[in-house]
Scaffold this motif. Sequence first.
Motif, short mmCIF file in Angstrom:
data_model
loop_
_atom_site.label_atom_id
_atom_site.label_comp_id
_atom_site.label_asym_id
_atom_site.label_seq_id
_atom_site.Cartn_x
_atom_site.Cartn_y
_atom_site.Cartn_z
N UNK A 1 51.10 41.96 35.05
CA UNK A 1 50.22 40.96 35.65
C UNK A 1 49.79 41.40 37.05
N UNK A 2 50.73 41.90 37.83
CA UNK A 2 50.41 42.34 39.19
C UNK A 2 49.45 43.52 39.16
N UNK A 3 49.75 44.51 38.32
CA UNK A 3 48.89 45.69 38.23
C UNK A 3 47.51 45.30 37.73
N UNK A 4 47.46 44.42 36.72
CA UNK A 4 46.19 44.00 36.17
C UNK A 4 45.34 43.23 37.16
N UNK A 5 45.97 42.36 37.93
CA UNK A 5 45.22 41.62 38.94
C UNK A 5 44.61 42.57 39.95
N UNK A 6 45.38 43.54 40.39
CA UNK A 6 44.89 44.50 41.37
C UNK A 6 43.74 45.33 40.81
N UNK A 7 43.82 45.65 39.53
CA UNK A 7 42.78 46.47 38.90
C UNK A 7 41.48 45.71 38.74
N UNK A 8 41.57 44.48 38.24
CA UNK A 8 40.37 43.77 37.82
C UNK A 8 39.77 42.87 38.90
N UNK A 9 40.55 42.51 39.92
CA UNK A 9 40.04 41.55 40.90
C UNK A 9 38.93 42.14 41.76
N UNK A 10 38.88 43.46 41.86
CA UNK A 10 37.87 44.09 42.70
C UNK A 10 36.46 43.72 42.25
N UNK A 11 36.27 43.55 40.94
CA UNK A 11 34.94 43.16 40.45
C UNK A 11 34.52 41.82 41.01
N UNK A 12 35.47 40.92 41.25
CA UNK A 12 35.15 39.61 41.78
C UNK A 12 34.96 39.57 43.28
N UNK A 13 35.63 40.49 44.01
CA UNK A 13 35.55 40.47 45.47
C UNK A 13 34.56 41.49 46.02
N UNK B 1 46.50 38.33 33.98
CA UNK B 1 45.89 38.62 35.28
C UNK B 1 44.44 38.18 35.31
N UNK B 2 43.75 38.35 34.20
CA UNK B 2 42.35 37.92 34.17
C UNK B 2 42.23 36.40 34.13
#
Length: 417
Positions: free
Chosen positions: A27-39, A153-154
């Motif tokens: 979950x932590x790794x996935x959040x870090x990977x995918x959140x960049x698209x939102x920010x 994470x998503x």
Amino acid sequence: MAGTDTAAAKTPGSRAPVLPVLAVGAFAIGTDTFVVAGVLPEVARDLDTGLADAGWVSTAFALTYAVLAPVLGALTGRLERRTVLLISLAGFALGNAASALAPTLGLLLAARIATAASAALYIPAASATAGFLAPPERRGRALAVVLGGLSAATVAGVPFGTWLAADLDWRATFWALAGLGVVCAAAVAGLLPQVRLPAAPDLAARLAPARDVRVLLTVVTTLLFMTGGYLALTYVGGVLAPATDGDGTTLALLLLVFGCTAIAGTMLGGRATDRWGAVPVLAVSVAGLAVVLGTLPYSRDSLTGAVLAMAAWGLAAMATQPPQQHRLFTIDPGSGPLLLSLNSSATFAGISLGGFLGGQVITHGGTDALDTLGPAGAACAALALLVTLVAARGVRTARDKAPDPTPTAPEPVRDGT
């Protein structure tokens, strides 16, 4: 001893918390990977750079992960899994803290590269641990639980991080991720038993399965459909701008829809793989992804269309992961860390390539560039489907031509001979 550690991990009392703990780290790794698209829009505005240039924040992370995952997977194959996971999560927390402190785009890119190097260790190690501990008939479900952390994470991490960036600052998102890394490391240290996987005697032997044509075709398939998805997903804020009117909260809600169906896709993909096999599940999910991406220009103009598109997108995209992991792990369980790291490498190479190609389309594609990202991604997904079907046919042909492995019964020995 290795045998003692493994046996302890397989006892009913110690096995129960293992998969959820591994999923928390994912979950932590996935959040870090995918959140960049939102920010990404907030990063571009704060650092006074263009959206395509800011896209390198995602591309550099993914490219570093892609290059280092198989290397680190091979080099750490003999190490005890809990130690590998703790090293990964410690580096992850430090890298996100450095990202939050970065004053320029260049330093942010350096921090993301350092974070990716640590993250590259985690998913292959966690997946290999889950696959090794699970019985063969439930391996798909065990892998799906770990990968469910990425899907979760998503659902929670990415929308929350996107909202946090819109409401406060993008740096707050990375500070939150650094704290999450510390929490995950504590959970792994306190709850995960020691696990040692069987390993080949030397590095050359551990690398040998990577030359298997089945491995090559599997990772190429992953590369293609991930490239297709991230042509559009890296720039999802811009792609869905007609539906969101540029509002970060609305975008966060759309990413929440994506994440909810992504969890369903991961779980369904794992269960379906155990029931029908990896190839049929993969073919259906990749075909669905191609349809979603191909119709994106028509669904991005309204909020209703965007909701439907994101729901279908999450379901199809994450249903691809359990069958791909399963295909690789069953080739050679003893080389699981390496083979699963190759799949992770292909995943992040696809994210990197998709982000790069998408940036080129935006830069040189004119006023309608964002409309072309979805169809271009659909073409990549269609090619992934073709490779999947060709590979499956080749494996069946080779199996049909193989000699019968059933040993011939020896002739009886006669008295007096």
